[in-house]
Scaffold this motif. Structure first.
Motif, short mmCIF file in Angstrom:
data_model
loop_
_atom_site.label_atom_id
_atom_site.label_comp_id
_atom_site.label_asym_id
_atom_site.label_seq_id
_atom_site.Cartn_x
_atom_site.Cartn_y
_atom_site.Cartn_z
N ARG A 1 -24.44 -0.23 -31.12
CA ARG A 1 -25.21 0.56 -30.09
C ARG A 1 -26.34 -0.15 -29.21
NH1 ARG A 1 -24.03 3.69 -34.13
NH2 ARG A 1 -26.14 4.08 -34.60
N SER A 2 -26.68 -1.56 -29.50
CA SER A 2 -27.78 -2.03 -28.58
C SER A 2 -26.98 -2.74 -27.36
CB SER A 2 -28.18 -3.28 -29.34
OG SER A 2 -27.30 -4.24 -29.87
N ARG A 3 -27.82 -2.63 -26.35
CA ARG A 3 -27.32 -3.13 -25.13
C ARG A 3 -27.53 -4.51 -24.93
NH1 ARG A 3 -25.97 1.21 -20.35
NH2 ARG A 3 -25.17 2.69 -21.96
N LEU A 4 -26.56 -5.41 -24.39
CA LEU A 4 -26.88 -6.57 -24.05
C LEU A 4 -26.24 -7.02 -22.59
CD1 LEU A 4 -24.06 -8.29 -24.64
CD2 LEU A 4 -24.82 -7.96 -26.93
N VAL A 5 -26.81 -8.15 -21.95
CA VAL A 5 -26.10 -8.77 -20.80
C VAL A 5 -25.83 -10.28 -21.09
CG1 VAL A 5 -26.63 -9.33 -18.42
CG2 VAL A 5 -27.53 -7.31 -19.57
N LEU A 6 -24.68 -10.67 -20.53
CA LEU A 6 -24.12 -12.12 -20.50
C LEU A 6 -24.86 -12.84 -19.57
CD1 LEU A 6 -22.95 -14.34 -22.05
CD2 LEU A 6 -20.91 -13.62 -20.57
N GLU B 1 -25.42 -17.45 -23.40
CA GLU B 1 -26.70 -16.90 -23.48
C GLU B 1 -26.73 -15.45 -23.02
OE1 GLU B 1 -31.13 -17.67 -20.84
OE2 GLU B 1 -29.24 -19.01 -20.63
N ILE B 2 -27.30 -14.83 -23.98
CA ILE B 2 -27.30 -13.44 -23.64
C ILE B 2 -28.78 -12.63 -23.69
CG2 ILE B 2 -25.00 -13.13 -24.77
CD1 ILE B 2 -26.47 -12.01 -27.41
N GLU B 3 -29.20 -11.79 -23.25
CA GLU B 3 -30.19 -10.97 -23.25
C GLU B 3 -30.01 -9.73 -24.03
OE1 GLU B 3 -33.77 -9.05 -20.37
OE2 GLU B 3 -32.51 -10.95 -19.66
N ARG C 1 -33.93 -13.41 -24.67
CA ARG C 1 -32.85 -14.11 -24.33
C ARG C 1 -32.65 -15.09 -25.58
NH1 ARG C 1 -32.11 -15.77 -18.09
NH2 ARG C 1 -32.34 -13.78 -17.15
N LEU C 2 -31.23 -14.89 -26.04
CA LEU C 2 -30.61 -15.96 -27.06
C LEU C 2 -29.46 -16.86 -26.93
CD1 LEU C 2 -30.45 -12.75 -29.73
CD2 LEU C 2 -32.21 -14.54 -29.37
N ALA C 3 -29.15 -17.50 -27.56
CA ALA C 3 -28.04 -18.32 -27.34
C ALA C 3 -27.02 -18.22 -28.54
CB ALA C 3 -28.33 -19.89 -27.20
N ILE C 4 -26.11 -17.93 -28.36
CA ILE C 4 -24.97 -17.61 -29.56
C ILE C 4 -23.77 -18.63 -29.42
CG2 ILE C 4 -24.10 -15.60 -28.35
CD1 ILE C 4 -23.62 -14.25 -31.13
N ARG C 5 -23.19 -19.09 -30.47
CA ARG C 5 -22.00 -19.72 -30.40
C ARG C 5 -20.88 -18.89 -29.90
NH1 ARG C 5 -23.07 -22.51 -36.15
NH2 ARG C 5 -23.20 -20.00 -36.64
#
Length: 78
Positions: A38-43, A54-56, A61-65
């Motif tokens: 249920r958390s919101r994120l943006v690519l 890279e997502i927020e 902001r995070l990097a995810i493989r």
């Protein structure tokens, strides 16, 4: 709402996390980063040559493989 893997999301698309697949250690690592159901994120962007995404999420902001992004199911918002 349409449900897709995080790795299939379009750049600048907003989505809500629906499910995290994988072993408990993987899910706990994502939970610690703020990626929870249920958390919101943006690519934000895709790195070239199969690099990370890279997502927020929650203002960070995070990097995810990409391999890990395949295990995160999201619903596209809007």
């Amino acid at each position: 709402m349409r449900t897709v893997r995080l790795s299939q999301l379009s750049v600048n698309a907003e989505a809500e996390v629906q499910d995290l697949a994988g072993p408990p250690q993987f899910r706990n690592r994502l939970f610690s980063l703020g990626i929870t159901p249920r958390s919101r994120l943006v690519l934000v962007r895709r790195m070239p040559l199969g690099g990370p995404l890279e997502i927020e999420v929650r203002g960070t902001r995070l990097a995810i493989r990409r391999h890990d992004a395949d295990r995160v199911w999201v619903s596209v918002v809007g």
